[in-house]
Design a protein around this motif. Sequence first.
Motif: not given
Lengths: 913, 528
Positions: A265-266, A269-270, A275, A295, A312-313, A315, A343
């Motif tokens: 997930l890190e 998301k980034h 997102p 986002i 902090e996105p 999802l 998203s």
Amino acid sequence: MTQERSSPARHVPTYCYQCVAGPDLLTVKVEDGVATEVEPNFAAADVHPAAGRICVKAYGLVQKTYNPDRIVTPLRRTNPRKGRDENPRFIPISWDEALDAIAARLKETRDRGLHDSSGYPRLAASFGGGGTPTAYMGTFPALLSAWGPVDFGFGSGQGVKCYHSEHLYGEFWHRAFTVCPDTPLTDYVISFGGNVEASGGVCGVKRYADARERGIRRVQVEPHLSITGACSAEWVPIKPKTDPAFLYAMLHVLLHEHARDDLDLEFIKHRTSAPYLVGRFGFYIRDAETRKPLIWDARTDSAVPFDTPGAEPVLEAPFLVDGGIEIGADGHVWRHKAERCQSAFEILVAHVRNTTPLWASRICDVPAKTIRRIANEFLHHARVGATIDIEGLTLPHRPVAIVLGKSVNNGWGGFDCCWARTVLACLVGALEVPGGILGTTVRLNRPATSRQASVRAGPDGFMAYPMNPTDKERWVARPEVRNANRTLIPLVANSPWSQALGPTHLAWMMQDDPPENWPEPTTPDVWFVYRTNPLISFWDTDKIGRTIARFPFTVCFAYTRDETNHFADIVLPECTDLESLQLIRIGGTKYFEQYWEHQGFALRQPAVEPAAEARDFTWIATELARRSGLLREYNEALAKGAAGVPLKTEEYDFALDPDTAHSVEDTWDAICRAASAELTAGAESQGLDYYREHGYRVAPFPRLDWYLFPELAAQGLRFELPYQERLHRVGKELANRLHERGISWWDAQLEEYDPLPEWKDYPGLWERALAENFQVDIAEFPFWLLTARSMQYAWGGNADIQMIKEVADNVVGHGGVIINAGKAAELGIAEGDWVEVRSPLNATRGRAVLRQGIRPDTLLMIGQFDHWATPMAKSFQVPSMNRLTPMLLDLTDATGSGADLVKVALRRAKRPS
Amino acid sequence: MTRWAMIADLRRCVGCQTCTAACKHANATSPAVQWRKVLDMEAGIFPEVERAFVPVGCMHCADPPCMHVCPSTATRQRADGIVTIDYDICIGCAYCAVACPYQARYKVDAPRFAYGRASRMAHEAVREQPRRVGVAQKCTFCTDRIDPGLDRGLTPGINPEATPACVNSCIADALHFGDLDDAESNVSALLRDNKHFRMHEELETESGFYYLWEAGPNGTRRIPAYAPSGEPLRPVVGGPQPWLQRHWDWRAAANFICGGTGGGLLAVATAGLVGFGTPLAPFALTAAAFVAAGLFFVWLETGRPLRAPFQVFRHPQTSWMTRESMVAVMLLPTALAAAWLGWRDLAGPLAILALAFLYCQGRMLTEAKAIPAWREPMTATLIVSTALAEGAGVYLIAATLLVPEDVPAPAALAVLILMVLARAGAWAAYRWQLTSAPTLALDVLGRFAPWLILGGTALPAALALAALFLNGMPVVALLAALTAVLGGWALKFVLITRAAYNQGFAVEHMPERGTGVGGGPGVKPGWA
């Protein structure tokens, strides 16, 4: 056990770049002035990833040098009529006569203008695949550069027999002209038709052998059991062209059968667009003021621009955004008030909701439990959360990779496969990190020498990409070359490689059958051909022959007669591999497994005297430049680096006098000095003598530069996945442009610009296209005919080398058509029987080779033979699918690519006379 | 001590043939001669199929069948285990080639060039190997690299200059070379750490070539293994099938045919002399002519015919060809002497020589370990028994034509019946013993069996019986004899030139390919 020699043998270091999986280093043993053996370059054992070894092809170079069928003097055609059945009646002529004739033709052409009435370059040039001819053509690129516009679009398989979708989308998404696992660190590979053990070169073979020994698990998904399948832990015999369904089912398993926490997930998301919020028209919801995609930030529980520090996105959630905008094609803006949106991640999840393993199993003819197990193995092996230290930097360690082979990777479905493969990597964070998939070179982005340096911030937090423009003002409405690459293919960019990656079969197709509202087809006034043989290696080869016969002036560099130079007006015998001089770059990161821990330069040098009148390519290029009045431009091109290394930079200056025709040695001495200076930041300047003695020179290449992830992280950029908003917009714009000009024949291709690719019935698409174009009942063609690369032959241009044929015949399948043994028994076909394979286009014959390792509905013809002019090879009687495969717009995808795939009928036949 | 050995790691090999090509370069071998090559083998039934690549060549056996059979001692074994060929004394009889169960030996009877004699290339001229023409050749383990390398203090298998070319060239690092007697050597470590086998272990050649197929308990596998899944592979099909040997053709068959008939005739004639006092001379001369003709034919097959008569006697210790030749050179003058001088006392020695000659012929075949249809012990019995049947037939014919008054026809007919029945018995025993052979060889023998039983046994026996009861019908007797003889000749012709499929190749295990279901069961293509 050899005879006594009169003088000690010499071992001459040189390189082999027969195939794109090189270059590799070798030595040539020379006894009494005669090359007798090819050997590894053991001195390079610590530098070269395969310990200084070369593959079987390089061992053919000795016979290539002394081949009695070599052309050793320039030839001029005396029969003005051209055709397969026309004897060219070549006569030997002097170099002066040959070069003067070509120079005169060039000058005359130039006088009439660089472009013809249709706007196409009057000069065309075709070289073999993968850019390898460049490593053998000396300074000829400088001559072409001096000339100006050249049409490189008459391909010989480029674009349809390469990894085309990967080349384009790979470069777009992660600077990956070719995609390769980080083999030294990966644990689990799913290979869809990849054939690294046959076409991945010595580095690939060595790395995978090491990997097998330490226990890598590779699952080979392909219709026949290839060399690579043989070397894999598991073979999954999938139905041809259904690979996207398998991959979509894997996406389904990861997104619908696992907890989100199982994914990276890190990374999602980034480092991806997951997102980003998407509006009802399919474009990102953007901040009305900054126009940045939004986002949802969990910290502030609000929609914020994607690059908001500390955001902090989120999802997945019910997103409601106030005041956002969507920007569509041609700058169209939709302004939203309170807009419910999803998203990109949510759209992806929904997109694969129904692509279950059960669904895919029916399409792929692979059990659902197998697909599910493989998806689960992929996730399990990804080791989400693990890290590894690389040269002092801690990076994610995700030892899983999916690789795609030829035919999976081009034509319809290629985009789907590339997208799904890369999204799967994103879901587990295995993109451009240790153990995951890597792009190993760039050819469309710039600079070509550094993937890292090619990473620049582009729109919306992604990397910039040199897309061909589709806006009204800048769209290249009038095709610059005959394959219209910049006009039709935004993704193909505009680098020196772009033409060859355009839809190269369009150039051939349109010669006979120009589409509506398109410039009149013209033949090039002058066509140069080197190290390529489209008469054998492209499709519908009979038709290509008829087209080439119309080209008015063809100059072929050739070491033996072949099918293409059968149509030449002048044939020039260049010094071959062991006779000529050239410096090339080695190491760093290149195609496929060519990623090294060193980079530098290697010299190819004459190990033996040239055969008769054969001349070094650099001499030929220089003479042509001089005689054509282009010497200054040629020398200036050399100074700019047209031969591989700039001769003049801020750190050094070895530029040659622009008005002098320099000798081969002086030219390469200057290039060697520049190379030394480049490697030492200007501190040293050893010239040709140094490289002659040592063969190569390298400096360390940081392993960290194998991975793009650190560079993206440093620049705060994301991979442009999974959602293809930019391509979606580009596709709409391209549609507008084409329709504005009344062009509707590209509409099917425009449908591929979906933000997320939809499964289409690709096997059915092939069947329908063949049935409609040839007015046949496709049920009468029940087999899929495929091809596969052969390490002994691929790219080698060596079908006329006896030793290669001899050793290749040890590998089953080189002698005929591979047929499932059970199916053959049903049809009453025995091993060695002659069979006829007939497609809707044409028919060919060959001997039956029966194997269990192929699907019953599939036939396989290895390599590309079917020669009729090449000495020795013309007696092989080995079939090729190229004559059977049509060039059809219906089977051309949005990138301009097709696939080596056709439906055929099979029956016993008589031996051909 | 040193024992050089090679290892092929089947897990790593990709069948690229780089080693094949490198060997051809290093050793300047002729077109179609491959001292090293890699087989492409397949096992299973779609969709459960495995494919493996198997390097083969001379296995440098500790107990090399090729060396034992060599009549000239051209094939020898060094103290370090390497099996060598002295091109200067090899006679090119190709006995080694039909004895090598790894099909590693080649014989090229005339210089061969890649693009034909008229287009001999520069490198072919520089490296032409006239000493190899007409003689046996095979992998040397690159002794021309090992020996100078050792002299320079290098370690074969470690230093490239002292290592066989194929190993040096291997792009997969699948080939290894080293000293098995050194417990610390690279090859010893590999065999310790991995599961391995040798090809055709059942033939007890003690091959010096090992195949790794799966990591052992001390192996280097880092990623945890998977539990085996799926059905075990059915051992089937693909890959190089045993092929009909071409080294010994009709000329070799003619030696067995003529020599056997001659030897058998002598044996029967000496028995006739002892039993019935029949004259020896016409039979001895006829037999000598047969034997000499047989030797002439086989001499035609030698690659170095001028050398052959002098070098063939060098290896009586183990070579049945040498022994056959020695017996022949005693047998021929003895037969001539017996015929010329009419010494009845020579009958005993002549009978012994004749039987010895026949036994040598039989044993020549049983020692040809490459040919499953030959190497069973009963082959020798079959060869001897058919020779006696043929001898009895020719005896009857010669007696009828030359000395009709001196030979009691009933006795000769009875002997003929006895001999063809004995041959049929030997045939049955041979077939019973030959339980395992290439399918194609068994097919040939199976198709031939009715001909031998009916045409070569029942028919002559019936005719002989008829002749016995219809006294005064010499034509029937002659037909009986003729069919008995022709049956034997056909048997040997079929055995030597039609059923002589070689051992082929086999692997005991298909290799593990990374972490999968593990190495599958082996395959032996072409065997039932």
